[in-house]
Design a protein around this motif. Sequence first.
Motif, PDB file in Angstrom:
ATOM      1  N   VAL A 187     -17.348 -14.015 102.261  1.00 62.17           N
ATOM      2  CA  VAL A 187     -16.552 -12.905 102.782  1.00 62.17           C
ATOM      3  C   VAL A 187     -15.579 -13.424 103.838  1.00 62.17           C
ATOM      4  O   VAL A 187     -14.392 -13.077 103.825  1.00 62.17           O
ATOM      5  CB  VAL A 187     -17.442 -11.774 103.345  1.00 62.17           C
ATOM      6  N   ARG A 188     -16.056 -14.293 104.754  1.00 62.83           N
ATOM      7  CA  ARG A 188     -15.182 -14.858 105.783  1.00 62.83           C
ATOM      8  C   ARG A 188     -14.028 -15.635 105.167  1.00 62.83           C
ATOM      9  O   ARG A 188     -12.875 -15.495 105.576  1.00 62.83           O
ATOM     10  CB  ARG A 188     -15.971 -15.778 106.715  1.00 62.83           C
ATOM     11  N   PHE A 241     -12.736 -15.305 102.135  1.00 63.02           N
ATOM     12  CA  PHE A 241     -11.847 -14.357 101.478  1.00 63.02           C
ATOM     13  C   PHE A 241     -10.980 -13.644 102.511  1.00 63.02           C
ATOM     14  O   PHE A 241      -9.764 -13.502 102.325  1.00 63.02           O
ATOM     15  CB  PHE A 241     -12.665 -13.350 100.660  1.00 63.02           C
ATOM     16  N   GLN A 242     -11.587 -13.189 103.595  1.00 58.67           N
ATOM     17  CA  GLN A 242     -10.835 -12.497 104.637  1.00 58.67           C
ATOM     18  C   GLN A 242      -9.746 -13.394 105.213  1.00 58.67           C
ATOM     19  O   GLN A 242      -8.609 -12.942 105.409  1.00 58.67           O
ATOM     20  CB  GLN A 242     -11.777 -12.031 105.758  1.00 58.67           C
ATOM     21  N   LEU A 292      -6.957 -11.122 106.857  1.00 60.56           N
ATOM     22  CA  LEU A 292      -7.784 -10.156 107.574  1.00 60.56           C
ATOM     23  C   LEU A 292      -8.567 -10.878 108.662  1.00 60.56           C
ATOM     24  O   LEU A 292      -8.762 -12.102 108.585  1.00 60.56           O
ATOM     25  CB  LEU A 292      -8.774  -9.489 106.611  1.00 60.56           C
ATOM     26  N   ALA A 341     -11.406 -12.636 110.057  1.00 59.42           N
ATOM     27  CA  ALA A 341     -12.500 -13.296 109.325  1.00 59.42           C
ATOM     28  C   ALA A 341     -13.804 -13.172 110.101  1.00 59.42           C
ATOM     29  O   ALA A 341     -14.276 -14.120 110.723  1.00 59.42           O
ATOM     30  CB  ALA A 341     -12.142 -14.756 109.068  1.00 59.42           C
ATOM     31  N   ALA A 357     -18.088  -7.069 105.406  1.00 58.10           N
ATOM     32  CA  ALA A 357     -17.338  -6.470 104.301  1.00 58.10           C
ATOM     33  C   ALA A 357     -17.036  -5.010 104.605  1.00 58.10           C
ATOM     34  O   ALA A 357     -17.718  -4.105 104.139  1.00 58.10           O
ATOM     35  CB  ALA A 357     -18.103  -6.611 102.996  1.00 58.10           C
ATOM     36  N   ARG A 377     -11.405  -2.412 104.216  1.00 62.05           N
ATOM     37  CA  ARG A 377     -10.214  -3.182 103.821  1.00 62.05           C
ATOM     38  C   ARG A 377     -10.603  -4.401 103.000  1.00 62.05           C
ATOM     39  O   ARG A 377      -9.974  -4.710 101.986  1.00 62.05           O
ATOM     40  CB  ARG A 377      -9.423  -3.623 105.057  1.00 62.05           C
ATOM     41  N   THR A 378     -11.645  -5.098 103.428  1.00 66.20           N
ATOM     42  CA  THR A 378     -12.099  -6.289 102.717  1.00 66.20           C
ATOM     43  C   THR A 378     -12.582  -5.918 101.318  1.00 66.20           C
ATOM     44  O   THR A 378     -12.196  -6.544 100.332  1.00 66.20           O
ATOM     45  CB  THR A 378     -13.231  -6.993 103.493  1.00 66.20           C
ATOM     46  N   LEU A 418     -10.979  -7.073  97.784  1.00 59.70           N
ATOM     47  CA  LEU A 418     -11.847  -7.817  96.880  1.00 59.70           C
ATOM     48  C   LEU A 418     -11.953  -7.114  95.535  1.00 59.70           C
ATOM     49  O   LEU A 418     -11.833  -7.741  94.478  1.00 59.70           O
ATOM     50  CB  LEU A 418     -13.223  -7.993  97.521  1.00 59.70           C
TER      51      LEU A 418
END
Length: 93
Positions: free
Chosen positions: A54-55, A57-58, A63, A65, A69, A72-73, A77
Amino acid sequence: MSARGMLSLVGNAVGGLIGWSEPVPPADPEVLRALFADLGVRVGPDEAELAEAVRYFQARMGLPADGEAGPRTVHLLARYAAEAREITQIQAA
């Protein structure tokens, strides 16, 4: 209502306010793993691995990080996972 259910409800409400047309899926760990799998990213069962995915991806999406989740995340996703599924279907045709 559970905390997870409340987060999902809040995420959908926020999404509606800022113009998201599709509903935001819940931030359930298994749902997140499935969305990452659609992107070709395999996340193991460990919560730390999921938070790291998740970090990452953010950070890639610009976004904060934090590894959480939030709406917005999860929205981004889900959107990119849907696009990846569509591309896979086009390639298979």
